[in-house]
Design a protein around this motif. Structure first.
Motif, PDB file in Angstrom:
ATOM      1  N   LYS A 101      -1.315  73.156  37.333  1.00  0.00           N
ATOM      2  CA  LYS A 101      -0.194  72.650  36.534  1.00  0.00           C
ATOM      3  C   LYS A 101      -0.134  73.443  35.239  1.00  0.00           C
ATOM      4  O   LYS A 101      -1.165  73.700  34.607  1.00  0.00           O
TER       5      LYS A 101
ATOM      6  N   GLY B  38       1.980  74.112  31.430  1.00  0.00           N
ATOM      7  CA  GLY B  38       2.887  73.530  30.436  1.00  0.00           C
ATOM      8  C   GLY B  38       2.507  72.107  30.053  1.00  0.00           C
ATOM      9  O   GLY B  38       3.302  71.386  29.451  1.00  0.00           O
ATOM     10  N   ILE B  39       1.279  71.704  30.371  1.00  0.00           N
ATOM     11  CA  ILE B  39       0.851  70.336  30.043  1.00  0.00           C
ATOM     12  C   ILE B  39       0.768  70.162  28.530  1.00  0.00           C
ATOM     13  O   ILE B  39       1.346  69.248  27.948  1.00  0.00           O
ATOM     14  N   SER B  40       0.006  71.033  27.910  1.00  0.00           N
ATOM     15  CA  SER B  40      -0.160  70.963  26.455  1.00  0.00           C
ATOM     16  C   SER B  40       0.795  71.980  25.833  1.00  0.00           C
ATOM     17  O   SER B  40       0.588  73.183  25.945  1.00  0.00           O
TER      18      SER B  40
ATOM     19  N   PHE C 111      -9.880  77.628  33.792  1.00  0.00           N
ATOM     20  CA  PHE C 111      -8.777  77.027  33.029  1.00  0.00           C
ATOM     21  C   PHE C 111      -9.246  75.853  32.160  1.00  0.00           C
ATOM     22  O   PHE C 111      -8.621  75.538  31.154  1.00  0.00           O
TER      23      PHE C 111
ATOM     24  N   HIS D 205      -9.861  78.842  29.447  1.00  0.00           N
ATOM     25  CA  HIS D 205      -8.546  79.246  28.910  1.00  0.00           C
ATOM     26  C   HIS D 205      -8.008  78.196  27.940  1.00  0.00           C
ATOM     27  O   HIS D 205      -7.566  78.535  26.843  1.00  0.00           O
TER      28      HIS D 205
ATOM     29  N   ASN E 260      -6.465  76.812  22.582  1.00  0.00           N
ATOM     30  CA  ASN E 260      -6.237  75.758  21.591  1.00  0.00           C
ATOM     31  C   ASN E 260      -7.532  74.993  21.359  1.00  0.00           C
ATOM     32  O   ASN E 260      -7.799  73.986  22.008  1.00  0.00           O
TER      33      ASN E 260
ATOM     34  N   ARG F  26      -8.295  73.072  19.233  1.00  0.00           N
ATOM     35  CA  ARG F  26      -8.021  71.735  18.660  1.00  0.00           C
ATOM     36  C   ARG F  26      -8.702  71.533  17.313  1.00  0.00           C
ATOM     37  O   ARG F  26      -9.096  70.427  16.984  1.00  0.00           O
TER      38      ARG F  26
ATOM     39  N   ARG G 117       5.560  77.469  24.705  1.00  0.00           N
ATOM     40  CA  ARG G 117       5.567  78.280  25.930  1.00  0.00           C
ATOM     41  C   ARG G 117       6.696  77.842  26.860  1.00  0.00           C
ATOM     42  O   ARG G 117       6.917  76.648  27.053  1.00  0.00           O
TER      43      ARG G 117
ATOM     44  N   PHE H  70       5.583  85.210  31.123  1.00  0.00           N
ATOM     45  CA  PHE H  70       5.154  84.387  29.985  1.00  0.00           C
ATOM     46  C   PHE H  70       6.124  84.587  28.833  1.00  0.00           C
ATOM     47  O   PHE H  70       6.447  85.722  28.471  1.00  0.00           O
TER      48      PHE H  70
ATOM     49  N   PHE I 150       1.381  84.107  18.679  1.00  0.00           N
ATOM     50  CA  PHE I 150       0.895  84.801  19.869  1.00  0.00           C
ATOM     51  C   PHE I 150      -0.310  85.696  19.589  1.00  0.00           C
ATOM     52  O   PHE I 150      -1.287  85.695  20.336  1.00  0.00           O
TER      53      PHE I 150
HETATM   54  C1  HEM Z   1      -1.188  84.651  33.987  1.00  0.00           C
HETATM   55  C2  HEM Z   1      -1.587  84.264  32.782  1.00  0.00           C
HETATM   56  C3  HEM Z   1      -1.761  82.821  32.392  1.00  0.00           C
HETATM   57  C4  HEM Z   1      -1.950  81.741  33.176  1.00  0.00           C
HETATM   58  C5  HEM Z   1      -2.046  81.681  34.685  1.00  0.00           C
HETATM   59  C6  HEM Z   1      -2.038  80.601  32.303  1.00  0.00           C
HETATM   60  C7  HEM Z   1      -2.247  79.314  32.729  1.00  0.00           C
HETATM   61  C8  HEM Z   1      -2.452  78.236  31.895  1.00  0.00           C
HETATM   62  C9  HEM Z   1      -2.827  76.912  32.328  1.00  0.00           C
HETATM   63  C10 HEM Z   1      -3.024  76.505  33.776  1.00  0.00           C
HETATM   64  C11 HEM Z   1      -2.940  76.161  31.241  1.00  0.00           C
HETATM   65  C12 HEM Z   1      -3.370  74.693  31.194  1.00  0.00           C
HETATM   66  C13 HEM Z   1      -2.239  73.761  31.351  1.00  0.00           C
HETATM   67  C14 HEM Z   1      -1.399  73.592  30.123  1.00  0.00           C
HETATM   68  O1  HEM Z   1      -1.842  72.976  29.142  1.00  0.00           O
HETATM   69  O2  HEM Z   1      -0.280  74.073  30.123  1.00  0.00           O
HETATM   70  C15 HEM Z   1      -2.634  76.973  30.105  1.00  0.00           C
HETATM   71  C16 HEM Z   1      -2.620  76.552  28.819  1.00  0.00           C
HETATM   72  C17 HEM Z   1      -2.317  77.344  27.747  1.00  0.00           C
HETATM   73  N1  HEM Z   1      -2.087  78.693  27.769  1.00  0.00           N
HETATM   74 FE1  HEM Z   1      -2.045  79.860  29.367  1.00  0.00          FE
HETATM   75  N2  HEM Z   1      -1.889  81.027  31.032  1.00  0.00           N
HETATM   76  C18 HEM Z   1      -1.728  82.376  31.037  1.00  0.00           C
HETATM   77  C19 HEM Z   1      -1.546  83.186  29.941  1.00  0.00           C
HETATM   78  C20 HEM Z   1      -1.497  82.769  28.653  1.00  0.00           C
HETATM   79  C21 HEM Z   1      -1.274  83.609  27.512  1.00  0.00           C
HETATM   80  C22 HEM Z   1      -1.034  85.115  27.576  1.00  0.00           C
HETATM   81  C23 HEM Z   1      -1.294  82.810  26.421  1.00  0.00           C
HETATM   82  C24 HEM Z   1      -1.111  83.172  24.979  1.00  0.00           C
HETATM   83  C25 HEM Z   1      -1.548  84.287  24.452  1.00  0.00           C
HETATM   84  C26 HEM Z   1      -1.522  81.462  26.880  1.00  0.00           C
HETATM   85  C27 HEM Z   1      -1.573  80.373  26.059  1.00  0.00           C
HETATM   86  C28 HEM Z   1      -1.830  79.096  26.491  1.00  0.00           C
HETATM   87  C29 HEM Z   1      -1.867  77.954  25.613  1.00  0.00           C
HETATM   88  C30 HEM Z   1      -1.598  77.956  24.106  1.00  0.00           C
HETATM   89  C31 HEM Z   1      -2.172  76.854  26.401  1.00  0.00           C
HETATM   90  C32 HEM Z   1      -2.309  75.409  25.946  1.00  0.00           C
HETATM   91  C33 HEM Z   1      -3.729  75.144  25.564  1.00  0.00           C
HETATM   92  C34 HEM Z   1      -3.864  73.689  25.134  1.00  0.00           C
HETATM   93  O3  HEM Z   1      -3.178  73.320  24.165  1.00  0.00           O
HETATM   94  O4  HEM Z   1      -4.644  72.966  25.774  1.00  0.00           O
HETATM   95  N3  HEM Z   1      -1.640  81.470  28.226  1.00  0.00           N
HETATM   96  N4  HEM Z   1      -2.339  78.239  30.524  1.00  0.00           N
END
Ligand code: HEM
Length: 459
Positions: free
Chosen positions: A272, A274-276, A332, A367, A372, A374, A383, A404, A415
């Motif tokens: 999933k 876009g949760i946070s 993740f 990830h 984040n 926190r 996002r 992205f 970013f």
């Molecule tokens: C193919 C590359 C990536 C994948 C598959 C991916 C996938 C995910 C997943 C599964 C989550 C956890 C669900 C959520 O909270 O939305 C997440 C959270 C997040 N991702 Fe990524 N992401 C990728 C690249 C990036 C990049 C390049 C950035 C920024 C530089 C980024 C920033 C974030 C942020 C800020 C969160 C929320 C963290 C939180 O507040 O818990 N992601 N991403």
């Protein structure tokens, strides 16, 4: 041969439109000439065909002009009347165009979309102003879902027709400008937003492709179907009429999850996504993290705009398929099926480390934790991504990944800071950025009927 020459001779576009646009228009006269002025002032119209009389009324536009929050599906109802062909379409309401901040930034995740990067072919500021004015008029029509007036069958149609006589509503089209627009060509160097630079190379960027990066202008399209996104692309190219050259396009899609899923979508790694995220309905959150504010160290015209980072990130999905589920979840920091943080049950549960930094149920180098941590001053970004599938790569693997898209008030505290925290993360073994760039989303055109996207940049 210049890029313009490409459109001479057998041009699919009405050449006299192009010539009339160039005829004696100066920046001074065109600034302030937009939708309404074209209709009422007798100034050279961006389109030499009359536009539909079903464009949104000035009143409708101004009602939403300063509605800077909740811009999404509370949007202006399409004022265009339905035609019989469209009776079966029941898409969302039209996304407002004439607002102070471009509504496409805050629009909810859509099932389809694309990013299209263009370079300006000429070096005349008058021509740049004219093409932005023309494109604004067309974008306004497309977002309103208003039909094109096709009143001369002996000329090429104004609209490509691929969505029928009337565009579906719910489409958002967002314009952003790249750092290259502020080079010597248009005399705009002094107007460059302070943080607008060409996207730098990050640690995992070894596979970046030059034919998928940067560009003078970027259009971000969010729509209900791939066909309507393609329609927007057709119309942008038609309307630019050789004054812009398409540099690269990346289509994307989202499989939307039920509203109670805790996330708008699931990405192509099975998690999933876009949760946070930032809550676009909260004006204080958006003002703090997304919109450039008065008093920021930015040119005055940039207030109400936002920086956007786009990354085309390929997923090495065959390799990902060899990783144990436990490893995938540790990478993740969330459970694959539910989306809950590790050790929790619901996707919207806060992870243990939010209350106790020593809690390591979610690995320190996961990830979500790196992106984040926190802490009170943790960088936050908005996002709005899409999945993409580009067919087969030359080596017989699937060329697919994440388109992205992230908005922020400043790259250094958005970013760039988040990406720096993620540099070296375990996920890097499975994903390779191949394209993208940095742009600045110009403020919305505002309520004036004659305003167009980007006018603040020239005034
Ligand atoms: C193919 C590359 C990536 C994948 C598959 C991916 C996938 C995910 C997943 C599964 C989550 C956890 C669900 C959520 O909270 O939305 C997440 C959270 C997040 N991702 Fe990524 N992401 C990728 C690249 C990036 C990049 C390049 C950035 C920024 C530089 C980024 C920033 C974030 C942020 C800020 C969160 C929320 C963290 C939180 O507040 O818990 N992601 N991403």
């Amino acid at each position: 041969m210049s890029a313009h020459d490409d459109y001479d001779g057998d041009s699919p576009f009405p050449r006299r439109d192009f010539i009339s646009r160039l005829g004696g228009i100066s920046a001074a006269t065109v600034v302030g000439v937009g939708l309404g002025a074209c209709a009422s002032d007798g100034v050279t119209a961006p389109h030499d065909r009359p536009q539909s009389d079903q464009m949104p009324s000035d009143q409708t536009l101004s009602d939403h002009a300063l509605d800077d929050t909740a811009q999404d599906d509370n949007a202006t109802p399409a004022s265009a009347a339905s035609t019989p062909d469209d009776a079966s379409r029941s898409g969302p309401e039209a996304v407002p165009f004439a607002v102070g901040r471009q509504a496409g930034v805050t629009v909810a995740t859509r099932p389809a979309g694309l990013t299209a990067s263009f370079d300006v072919t000429g070096n005349s500021v008058d021509e740049l102003v004219a093409v932005l004015s023309d494109l604004s008029q067309e974008i306004s029509r497309l977002m309103a879902g208003a039909p094109a007036r096709e009143d001369d069958n002996y000329r090429p149609p104004t609209d490509s027709g691929i969505v029928g006589p009337q565009p579906p509503t719910g489409t958002a089209i967002t314009l952003a400008v790249g750092s290259s627009l502020f080079d010597e060509r248009f005399g705009l160097a002094e107007r460059r937003p302070r943080e607008l630079i060409a996207m730098p190379r990050f640690r995992n960027d070894r596979q970046m492709r030059s034919n998928l990066t940067h560009g003078d202008l970027l259009f971000i399209v969010s729509s209900q179907t791939s066909q309507s996104a393609a329609h927007v692309l057709h119309q942008l190219v038609r309307t630019s009429n050789g004054r812009l050259r398409l540099r690269w396009v990346q289509e994307g899609y989202n499989e939307l999850l039920p509203t109670n899923a805790g996330a708008p979508t699931r990405n192509l790694m099975g998690f999933k996504d876009g949760i946070s995220n930032l809550d676009t309905d909260q004006a204080d959150v958006m003002n703090r993290h997304v919109w450039v504010q008065p008093g920021d160290d930015e040119p005055e015209w940039a207030v109400g705009g936002t920086y956007v980072a786009v990354r085309v990130i390929r997923m090495m999905i065959e390799f990902w398929a060899t990783a144990a589920l436990v490893r995938q979840e540790q990478i993740f920091g969330r459970h694959r099926d539910t989306g809950a943080p590790l050790g929790k049950t619901s996707p919207t549960d806060e992870p243990g480390f939010a209350g106790d930094p020593r809690d390591d149920a979610v690995p320190l180098r996961s990830h979500m934790r790196l992106a984040n941590p926190r802490t009170p001053d943790a960088p936050r970004i908005l996002r709005r991504g899409f999945s993409y599938l580009n067919g087969a790569a030359p080596d017989g693997t699937i060329d697919q990944g994440l388109l992205f898209i992230a908005y922020q008030r400043a790259f250094t505290t958005g970013f760039i800071e988040v990406q720096s925290q993620l540099d070296g993360e375990p996920l890097e073994d499975y994903v390779k950025p191949v394209g993208g760039g940095f742009w600045f989303v110009v403020p919305g055109p505002g309520p004036k009927a004659d305003a167009w996207l980007g006018h603040q940049l020239f005034s």
